[in-house]
Design a protein around this motif. Structure first.
Motif, PDB file in Angstrom:
ATOM      1  N   UNK A 183       0.801  -1.217   0.000  1.00 55.89           N
ATOM      2  CA  UNK A 183       0.000   0.000   0.000  1.00 55.89           C
ATOM      3  C   UNK A 183       0.841   1.278   0.000  1.00 55.89           C
ATOM      4  N   UNK A 184       2.137   1.157   0.243  1.00 50.69           N
ATOM      5  CA  UNK A 184       2.978   2.359   0.302  1.00 50.69           C
ATOM      6  C   UNK A 184       2.906   3.146  -1.000  1.00 50.69           C
ATOM      7  N   UNK A 185       3.009   2.439  -2.136  1.00 51.97           N
ATOM      8  CA  UNK A 185       2.942   3.112  -3.430  1.00 51.97           C
ATOM      9  C   UNK A 185       1.501   3.306  -3.883  1.00 51.97           C
ATOM     10  N   UNK A 186       0.677   2.299  -3.630  1.00 48.22           N
ATOM     11  CA  UNK A 186      -0.707   2.341  -4.115  1.00 48.22           C
ATOM     12  C   UNK A 186      -1.566   3.325  -3.332  1.00 48.22           C
ATOM     13  N   UNK A 187      -1.444   3.288  -2.015  1.00 48.12           N
ATOM     14  CA  UNK A 187      -2.264   4.160  -1.161  1.00 48.12           C
ATOM     15  C   UNK A 187      -1.459   4.499   0.095  1.00 48.12           C
ATOM     16  N   UNK A 188      -0.559   5.478   0.004  1.00 46.09           N
ATOM     17  CA  UNK A 188       0.309   5.822   1.147  1.00 46.09           C
ATOM     18  C   UNK A 188      -0.475   6.181   2.408  1.00 46.09           C
ATOM     19  N   UNK A 189      -1.612   6.820   2.240  1.00 43.31           N
ATOM     20  CA  UNK A 189      -2.416   7.204   3.402  1.00 43.31           C
ATOM     21  C   UNK A 189      -2.905   5.973   4.156  1.00 43.31           C
ATOM     22  N   UNK A 190      -3.373   4.957   3.391  1.00 44.17           N
ATOM     23  CA  UNK A 190      -3.833   3.715   4.021  1.00 44.17           C
ATOM     24  C   UNK A 190      -2.676   2.981   4.687  1.00 44.17           C
ATOM     25  N   UNK A 191      -1.509   2.985   4.029  1.00 45.60           N
ATOM     26  CA  UNK A 191      -0.337   2.323   4.603  1.00 45.60           C
ATOM     27  C   UNK A 191       0.053   2.968   5.927  1.00 45.60           C
ATOM     28  N   UNK A 192       0.002   4.295   5.967  1.00 42.43           N
ATOM     29  CA  UNK A 192       0.337   5.004   7.200  1.00 42.43           C
ATOM     30  C   UNK A 192      -0.656   4.676   8.312  1.00 42.43           C
ATOM     31  N   UNK A 193      -1.945   4.676   7.961  1.00 44.50           N
ATOM     32  CA  UNK A 193      -2.965   4.366   8.962  1.00 44.50           C
ATOM     33  C   UNK A 193      -2.823   2.934   9.459  1.00 44.50           C
ATOM     34  N   UNK A 201      -9.494  -4.338  14.673  1.00 44.36           N
ATOM     35  CA  UNK A 201     -10.449  -4.766  13.646  1.00 44.36           C
ATOM     36  C   UNK A 201     -10.048  -4.199  12.287  1.00 44.36           C
ATOM     37  N   UNK A 202      -9.613  -2.934  12.270  1.00 46.76           N
ATOM     38  CA  UNK A 202      -9.228  -2.300  11.002  1.00 46.76           C
ATOM     39  C   UNK A 202      -8.051  -3.023  10.364  1.00 46.76           C
ATOM     40  N   UNK A 203      -7.120  -3.515  11.167  1.00 44.11           N
ATOM     41  CA  UNK A 203      -5.998  -4.292  10.634  1.00 44.11           C
ATOM     42  C   UNK A 203      -6.503  -5.492   9.851  1.00 44.11           C
ATOM     43  N   UNK A 204      -7.472  -6.206  10.434  1.00 43.23           N
ATOM     44  CA  UNK A 204      -8.007  -7.395   9.780  1.00 43.23           C
ATOM     45  C   UNK A 204      -8.872  -7.029   8.578  1.00 43.23           C
ATOM     46  N   UNK A 205      -9.560  -5.895   8.641  1.00 43.29           N
ATOM     47  CA  UNK A 205     -10.381  -5.482   7.507  1.00 43.29           C
ATOM     48  C   UNK A 205      -9.514  -5.159   6.294  1.00 43.29           C
ATOM     49  N   UNK A 206      -8.397  -4.480   6.529  1.00 43.30           N
ATOM     50  CA  UNK A 206      -7.482  -4.167   5.437  1.00 43.30           C
ATOM     51  C   UNK A 206      -6.854  -5.448   4.898  1.00 43.30           C
TER      52      UNK A 206
END
Length: 303
Positions: free
Chosen positions: A144-154, A188-193
């Motif tokens: 996700x770092x390249x694809x969606x940096x915001x999601x990777x950070x979260x 929960x968010x970890x597992x959802x991602x």
């Protein structure tokens, strides 16, 4: 006749003193109010012993045709106080023995609970630190770092928050529901991602739950139970329903066992039961299971 009455007095007092002890165990336990409990019980027993003595003296006076049988003279009063103190001394030995037995039993239970808590905490930490979990989590971050940096950070923040909460909770006996639920939302968010459309979570949390108390890692153990035992794929999504009404908290999931069955979580549930009993003896945990669903409900305790 006096001999029989005195025997009745003594045996009746001993019998009722045991009943008094059981009564006070329920409403004024030693563990929470030791000084008050000891004082109230001894005073109550002394008064009971003296009242019994008075009744015996009245009966003997009536039998001896003494005028005003209900009036005790000075000598009888002194004798009554002395006999009551002797009985009180005898009862205090019984109370002390009972207290020591309970203290020994409770100490053993507390030690067992500490060991169970330690094992549960280790399981909780290992569940998040095991190579498979870390490998998947790191893969998610990298992808996700390249694809969606915001999601990777979260995702990295949620991972850090989850670790921190598990480590911080090891030295406390209870936490507010709000504190635990905040950490579990990150979990929960970890597992959802990680699972994507393979995981569906529905929540309904009443704000009245926020300041209630629960043992730490209670919700984590219940969630881990869902992930550990069930498949979660796009074709067969894992459905988890989370509900709280201010008095109880429940987690329900559809049953779709993994091909290789995981170790049972009976030890974890037993740990929860004992942990809740330490916070409130009146609490109970309810497990409901059928062919398609598994549900567990835990109480929320008043602060």
């Amino acid at each position: 006749m006096s001999t029989y009455l005195y025997l009745l007095w003594f045996n009746g007092f001993v019998y009722l003193s045991t009943k008094f002890t059981l009564f006070f165990d329920k409403f004024l336990p030693f563990e929470k109010h030791s000084s008050l409990r000891l004082t109230v019980e001894l005073v109550s027993l002394f008064l009971m012993a003296f009242i019994f003595f008075y009744i015996v003296m009245v009966i003997l006076n009536i039998n001896g045709a003494i005028d005003e049988p209900h009036v005790m003279n000075k000598n009888n009063t002194i004798i009554g106080i002395f006999h009551s103190l002797v009985l009180l001394l005898y009862s205090s030995l019984t109370i002390t023995d009972n207290f020591l037995r309970k203290w020994r039993t409770d100490s053993l239970k507390i030690e067992v609970l500490k060991q169970d808590k330690l094992r549960a905490e280790n399981r909780a930490l290992q569940a998040q630190l095991n190579p498979h979990f870390l490998f998947n989590s790191l893969n998610v971050i990298i992808s996700e770092i390249d694809h969606d940096p915001k999601l990777a950070k979260q995702f990295a923040l949620d991972l850090s928050h989850t670790y921190r909460y598990v480590l911080q909770s090891k030295d406390v006996e209870s936490v507010t529901f709000e504190t635990e639920w905040e950490a579990m939302q990150a979990y929960i968010h970890l597992h959802q991602v990680r699972l994507g459309e393979g995981l569906k979570v529905l929540t309904s949390i009443d704000e009245l739950s926020n300041q209630k108390k629960i043992p730490p890692l209670s919700i984590q153990l219940l969630l881990e139970n869902c992930f550990k035992h069930n498949q979660a794929t796009l074709r067969k999504p894992l459905m988890i329903t989370i509900f709280s009404d201010g008095n109880q908290f429940s987690i329900e999931n559809n049953k779709q066992p993994k091909n290789k069955s995981a170790d049972t979580y009976n030890i974890g549930i037993q740990y929860l039961k004992e942990s809740f009993k330490q916070l409130d003896q009146q609490t109970s945990i309810y497990v409901e299971e059928n062919e398609t669903t598994f549900k567990i409900t835990i109480p929320l305790i008043e602060a």
